[in-house]
Design a protein around this motif. Sequence first.
Motif: not given
Length: 92
Positions: A24-27, A41-43, A52-58
């Motif tokens: 698992m990867v977190r920001s 990193v968030h931006n 379309g390269y990643v999904t980013f949620h929470q």
Amino acid sequence: MLENTESQEMYLTTIYALQKKNGMVRSVDVADERGYSKVSVHNAMKRLEEFGYVTFHQGKITLTKCGIEKVKNIEQKTSDDCECAETYRREQ
């Protein structure tokens, strides 16, 4: 921001490596690994999500199929570049 392909490639390969290592990867993991601020990193993740390269949620990052294919292409390109450099050195 993040129009630079080299920057995209760096983020994607970092995410891929962390995903293989940790599952698992977190920001915050990417920020720690690269030494960047969490905001940067968030931006970048929001931008990669738009491409379309990643999904980013929470704060959690997952490479999409497209993102994984991009990383594989990056790795192949790097491998080809190394082979070309080695061939060039031998010919000199």
